[in-house]
Design a protein around this motif. Structure first.
Motif, short mmCIF file in Angstrom:
data_model
loop_
_atom_site.label_atom_id
_atom_site.label_comp_id
_atom_site.label_asym_id
_atom_site.label_seq_id
_atom_site.Cartn_x
_atom_site.Cartn_y
_atom_site.Cartn_z
N ASP A 1 0.79 -1.23 0.00
CA ASP A 1 0.00 0.00 0.00
C ASP A 1 0.83 1.28 0.00
O ASP A 1 0.40 2.30 0.54
N SER A 2 2.00 1.24 -0.57
CA SER A 2 2.79 2.46 -0.63
C SER A 2 2.61 3.10 -2.01
O SER A 2 2.26 2.45 -2.99
N LEU A 3 2.84 4.38 -2.05
CA LEU A 3 2.76 5.17 -3.27
C LEU A 3 4.16 5.26 -3.86
O LEU A 3 5.11 5.58 -3.14
N THR A 4 4.29 4.97 -5.15
CA THR A 4 5.60 4.99 -5.80
C THR A 4 5.64 6.10 -6.84
O THR A 4 4.75 6.20 -7.68
N ILE A 5 6.68 6.91 -6.78
CA ILE A 5 6.87 8.01 -7.72
C ILE A 5 8.26 7.86 -8.32
O ILE A 5 9.25 7.78 -7.60
N ASN A 6 8.33 7.80 -9.64
CA ASN A 6 9.61 7.74 -10.35
C ASN A 6 9.84 9.06 -11.06
O ASN A 6 8.95 9.55 -11.75
N MET A 7 11.01 9.62 -10.87
CA MET A 7 11.36 10.86 -11.56
C MET A 7 12.83 10.78 -11.96
O MET A 7 13.62 10.07 -11.34
N ASN A 8 13.15 11.57 -13.01
CA ASN A 8 14.55 11.66 -13.39
C ASN A 8 14.87 13.07 -13.84
O ASN A 8 13.98 13.86 -14.14
N ASN A 9 16.14 13.36 -13.88
CA ASN A 9 16.64 14.63 -14.37
C ASN A 9 17.43 14.32 -15.63
O ASN A 9 18.59 13.91 -15.54
N PRO A 10 16.82 14.48 -16.79
CA PRO A 10 17.48 14.09 -18.03
C PRO A 10 18.75 14.88 -18.34
O PRO A 10 19.62 14.39 -19.06
N THR A 11 18.90 16.06 -17.77
CA THR A 11 20.09 16.86 -18.07
C THR A 11 21.35 16.30 -17.44
O THR A 11 22.45 16.50 -17.96
N CYS A 12 21.20 15.55 -16.34
CA CYS A 12 22.40 15.01 -15.69
C CYS A 12 22.33 13.50 -15.44
O CYS A 12 23.32 12.91 -15.03
N LEU B 1 1.43 6.91 3.05
CA LEU B 1 0.60 8.03 3.49
C LEU B 1 -0.66 7.47 4.12
O LEU B 1 -1.38 6.70 3.49
N GLU B 2 -0.92 7.85 5.36
CA GLU B 2 -2.11 7.38 6.08
C GLU B 2 -2.70 8.54 6.86
O GLU B 2 -1.98 9.24 7.57
N GLU B 3 -4.01 8.71 6.72
CA GLU B 3 -4.74 9.70 7.49
C GLU B 3 -4.10 11.08 7.43
O GLU B 3 -3.99 11.79 8.42
N GLY B 4 -3.63 11.45 6.23
CA GLY B 4 -3.06 12.78 6.03
C GLY B 4 -1.67 12.99 6.59
O GLY B 4 -1.24 14.13 6.76
N VAL B 5 -0.97 11.89 6.87
CA VAL B 5 0.37 11.97 7.45
C VAL B 5 1.33 11.09 6.65
O VAL B 5 0.97 10.01 6.18
N GLY C 1 6.47 11.49 9.51
CA GLY C 1 5.66 11.93 10.64
C GLY C 1 4.98 13.28 10.45
O GLY C 1 4.21 13.71 11.29
N LYS C 2 5.27 13.93 9.33
CA LYS C 2 4.67 15.23 9.06
C LYS C 2 3.30 15.06 8.40
O LYS C 2 3.07 14.13 7.64
N LYS C 3 2.41 16.00 8.69
CA LYS C 3 1.15 16.07 7.96
C LYS C 3 1.49 16.44 6.51
O LYS C 3 2.52 17.07 6.25
N LYS D 1 4.74 15.63 -6.12
CA LYS D 1 3.90 14.93 -7.11
C LYS D 1 3.10 13.82 -6.43
O LYS D 1 1.89 13.67 -6.67
N GLY D 2 3.74 13.03 -5.59
CA GLY D 2 3.06 11.93 -4.90
C GLY D 2 1.95 12.42 -3.99
O GLY D 2 0.84 11.87 -3.99
N ILE D 3 2.22 13.45 -3.21
CA ILE D 3 1.22 13.98 -2.30
C ILE D 3 0.05 14.57 -3.07
O ILE D 3 -1.12 14.35 -2.74
N LYS D 4 0.34 15.30 -4.13
CA LYS D 4 -0.74 15.90 -4.93
C LYS D 4 -1.60 14.84 -5.59
O LYS D 4 -2.82 14.97 -5.68
N GLU D 5 -0.97 13.75 -6.05
CA GLU D 5 -1.75 12.63 -6.64
C GLU D 5 -2.64 12.00 -5.57
O GLU D 5 -3.79 11.67 -5.83
N GLU D 6 -2.11 11.86 -4.38
CA GLU D 6 -2.87 11.26 -3.28
C GLU D 6 -4.06 12.14 -2.89
O GLU D 6 -5.10 11.62 -2.51
N GLN D 7 -3.89 13.44 -2.96
CA GLN D 7 -4.94 14.36 -2.55
C GLN D 7 -6.06 14.52 -3.58
O GLN D 7 -7.08 15.08 -3.27
#
Length: 145
Positions: A30-41, A51-55, A82-84, A138-144
């Motif tokens: 049940d984890s959220l996976t986000i893949n990103m890269n920086n093509p310039t380097c 992410l559970e209950e907004g935390v 541990g952060k909201k 990106k992950g948090i915004k997708e979750e929201q």
């Protein structure tokens, strides 16, 4: 503390996170996976968030890249646990302001993250430092949604 001494201390913190990354790995179940890269380097990251209950209950990363991108990912995962969700996004905004050399809310305890403030002097490296943070946003915004 002299500027040279502070720069040396910051370099040591960055290299410590690079050589001994915190929260390296992948979260399962049940984890959220986000893949990103920086093509310039060529930096790439896979961020997994629990992410559970907004935390942010847990955060781990895998990837490869320069010392700046990998140490930033290590520092970020430590900072957001541990952060909201809104607190994690606020921390990301403060980090972004710091990377752009702008004034930022220094009332937040950034801990080791402050060691990356010198990156703002090297525009080509800012994307390295912000890669993990952009993945987290990106992950948090997708979750929201």
């Amino acid at each position: 503390m002299s500027s040279n001494h502070l720069d040396t201390l910051y370099r040591q913190v960055i290299m410590d996170h690079y050589k001994n990354p915190r929260n390296k790995g992948v979260l399962e179940n049940d984890s959220l996976t986000i893949n990103m890269n920086n093509p310039t380097c060529g930096d790439r990251i896979q961020l997994t968030l629990k992410l559970e209950e907004g935390v942010v209950r847990d955060a781990k990363f895998e990837g490869e890249g320069c010392s700046i991108s990998m140490s930033s990912a290590s520092m970020m995962t430590q900072a957001i646990k541990g952060k909201k969700l809104d607190e994690a996004l606020q921390l990301s905004e403060v980090f972004s302001q710091m990377m752009q050399g702008k004034e930022y809310d220094d009332s937040l305890d950034l801990g080791d993250i402050e060691a990356l403030q010198g990156v703002s002097k090297f525009p080509a490296r800012i994307k390295c430092a912000t890669l993990a943070w952009k993945a987290m946003e990106k992950g948090i915004k997708e979750e929201q949604q």
